[in-house]
Enzyme design. Structure first.
Site, short mmCIF file in Angstrom:
data_model
loop_
_atom_site.label_atom_id
_atom_site.label_comp_id
_atom_site.label_asym_id
_atom_site.label_seq_id
_atom_site.Cartn_x
_atom_site.Cartn_y
_atom_site.Cartn_z
N GLU A 1 -13.11 -32.15 -59.32
CA GLU A 1 -11.80 -32.76 -59.61
C GLU A 1 -12.05 -33.71 -60.76
OE1 GLU A 1 -8.36 -35.68 -57.86
OE2 GLU A 1 -10.47 -36.14 -57.66
N ASP B 1 -14.92 -35.16 -55.60
CA ASP B 1 -13.84 -36.11 -55.83
C ASP B 1 -14.08 -36.89 -57.13
OD1 ASP B 1 -11.44 -37.33 -54.46
OD2 ASP B 1 -12.64 -39.15 -54.73
#
Ligand code: BGC
Length: 547
Positions: free
Chosen positions: A272, A211
């Protein structure tokens, strides 16, 4: 089918994202869970996917849909237990499906043991040094330390008193106030994440989705610096390197790679990272995570020249860095592609969402056709394709969620500027009718529209031409057709048509226009996203052919 030990299995894989709370509820509490995933393994198998990526299932108060993690090494009791996770993993492995879990290293939740310790400790203590605590500005420290803004709130600083702290300091959170940012200059933080990665890798987890991988390292030299343009979190803005995409972050991932390579096959990860286009591929290099999401197609209009330029650029960069390309149209943060492509080119998506989908030129048939054509185009490319749950059903965004049912902090905390991401997180319809369309026996945690049953797995299974059957066949065929990571473009003399081929004679033609076009000659039909019309390829469709 046994799990492959091929160390490169992920390079040209199809990876299916599960947002666990909205996939399948096994116990009737309205929230999807781990046992729900296990109960749908035969469905996952029927999609012919290589892996699933599970969004966070860790203990969480859901201030940000689970991206506010209380404990990185456990399962939320609302979603199951570690034993249930192990059972799911084993059963998925038995049928040859790999598993990625989501790692959220930039921030924990405010309920995390470490943050609770920090809030109850003195300024300057070791406990506070795991997060980013600072004194405020102004005569009495009543102003935030810098102008940094948060994704979900006006300021990236909250006063510690809002969390029960008594020392007058502020703490940093680039997302919601319930998501305090870690201090990645503190080695203890890095060590703890290595322990977490090892915890899951030792259980047999095959890969990790990282993330906001570009945010971990910040310029924390004192005094902290303001950012030049605090109006945006876009890491492309000059000066934002105070907060994003700093060189030091790559040292973190090099350490992670050392750990991944201790396993057989080595563990895989995907970043990401919303960095500058030229820097994203560093995260994906073999010395670091191996892959990074390429969001360019997701952000692009359905247009031939856009697509060609994006594919060529990203394919070249991935090759240069020794990683494999990734292709993504959708995830739990983005408006579903059937809906995006239903709007005229260049439409303002946020305004459309905020108006609950009011637009006279919304053409969902075209949007759905384009979304499936786009995925079949991507499935023919070298590299790895990510599919978000429901994409295979052609699910549109749910646009009319009432204000009092919205869960997303992006809306609630951000001055209600953007209606947020709940519209793509509505629980999946499995059956044409019944309680929550087969999601669970106790309703769904976000409201499903009355017509959701028409998109259900039951409604589409076995129906020729349904999105589900087109996807199933495409992914199965892709496995048979898989070949070297190379592609050749063929000129078409039609600006709305793209034609590419792979080294084994597998051709893919996509018609981005609205009128039928003739197929290239001397190639045999394999599969198409819409039926051919009198031997021609209709608008918004893709065909695969074989030389
Ligand atoms: C996740 C979001 C989340 C944010 C903060 C993202 O990129 O995909 O869902 O809100 O990180 O963790």
């Amino acid at each position: 089918m046994a799990l492959t030990l091929d160390k490169d299995w992920w390079r040209q894989a199809v990876i299916y994202q599960i947002y666990p709370r909205s996939f399948k509820d096994s116990n009737g509490d309205g929230i999807g869970d781990i046992k729900g995933v296990t109960s749908k393994i035969s469905y996952l198998q029927s999609l012919h996917i290589d892996a699933i990526w599970l969004s966070p299932f860790y203990p969480s108060a859901l201030a940000d849909g689970g991206y506010d993690v209380d404990d990185y090494r456990d399962v939320d009791p609302k979603l199951g237990t570690l034993a249930e996770f192990d059972e799911m993993l084993e059963k998925l492995h038995e049928v040859g499906i790999h598993v990625f879990v989501d790692i959220v290293p930039n921030h924990s939740s405010n309920r995390h043991r470490w943050f609770q310790e920090a809030i109850n400790s003195e300024p300057g203590s070791a406990a506070r040094n795991r997060y980013i605590f600072r004194d405020g500005k102004g005569a009495d420290g009543e102003l935030p330390p810098t102008n940094w803004i948060s994704h979900f709130a006006p300021s990236a600083w909250s006063h510690e008193s809002t969390q029960g702290g008594k020392h007058g300091q502020w703490y940093c959170h680039l997302f919601a106030p319930e998501q305090p940012d870690f201090n990645w200059d503190n080695e203890e933080v890095g060590e703890d994440f290595l322990t977490t990665l090892k915890f899951w890798a030792d259980r047999g987890v095959d890969g990790f989705r990282i993330d906001v991988a570009h945010m971990l390292k910040k310029d924390l030299s004192n005094p902290l610096k303001d950012v030049p343009e605090p109006v945006t979190l876009d890491s492309n803005i000059a000066g934002n390197e105070i907060l994003f995409d700093r060189d030091e972050v790559h040292e973190v991932y090099k350490k992670w790679r050392e750990l991944f390579n201790r396993y057989n096959p080595p563990r895989v990860a995907v970043a990401e990272a919303w960095g500058k286009p030229e820097s994203i591929h560093r995260y994906a290099s073999p010395e670091e995570l191996g892959q990074a999401f390429n969001f360019d197609l997701l952000l692009a209009d359905f247009q031939a020249d856009n697509y060609r330029e994006i594919v060529s650029r990203n394919f070249a960069a991935a090759t240069q860095y020794g990683s494999s390309s990734t292709w993504v149209f959708s995830n739990h943060d983005q408006v579903r592609p059937a809906t995006r492509y239903a709007l005229p080119l260049g439409s303002d998506l946020i305004a459309f969402k905020n108006s609950n989908g009011a637009s006279s030129s919304y053409d969902l048939i075209r949007g759905t056709n384009a979304a499936i054509a786009a995925q079949m185009f991507a499935l023919a490319l070298p590299g790895c394709t990510y599919i978000y749950q429901g994409e295979e059903l052609g699910l549109p965004e749910v646009l009319d969620i009432a204000e009092d049912q919205i869960q997303d902090p992006q809306y609630l905390r951000n001055h209600k500027i953007d209606k947020g991401r709940d519209g793509c997180r509505v629980p999946l319809p499995w059956t044409t009718s019944g309680t929550s369309f087969g999601f669970g026996s106790g309703g769904a945690h976000l409201p499903q529209p009355d017509n959701f049953g028409q998109y259900s797995v039951e409604a589409e299974s076995g129906v020729t031409g349904s999105p589900l059957e087109i996807f199933r066949r495409a992914i199965a065929l892709r496995k048979e057709l898989m070949c070297a990571e190379e592609l050749t473009w063929h000129e078409t003399n039609n600006p709305e048509l793209l034609h590419l081929s792979r080294p084994n004679g597998w051709h893919c033609v996509t018609n981005f226009g609205r009128t039928n076009v003739a197929l290239p000659k001397n190639l045999t039909f394999i599969h198409s996203s819409q039926p051919l019309a009198g031997g021609e390829l209709p608008g918004a469709s893709t065909v695969w052919l074989q030389a």
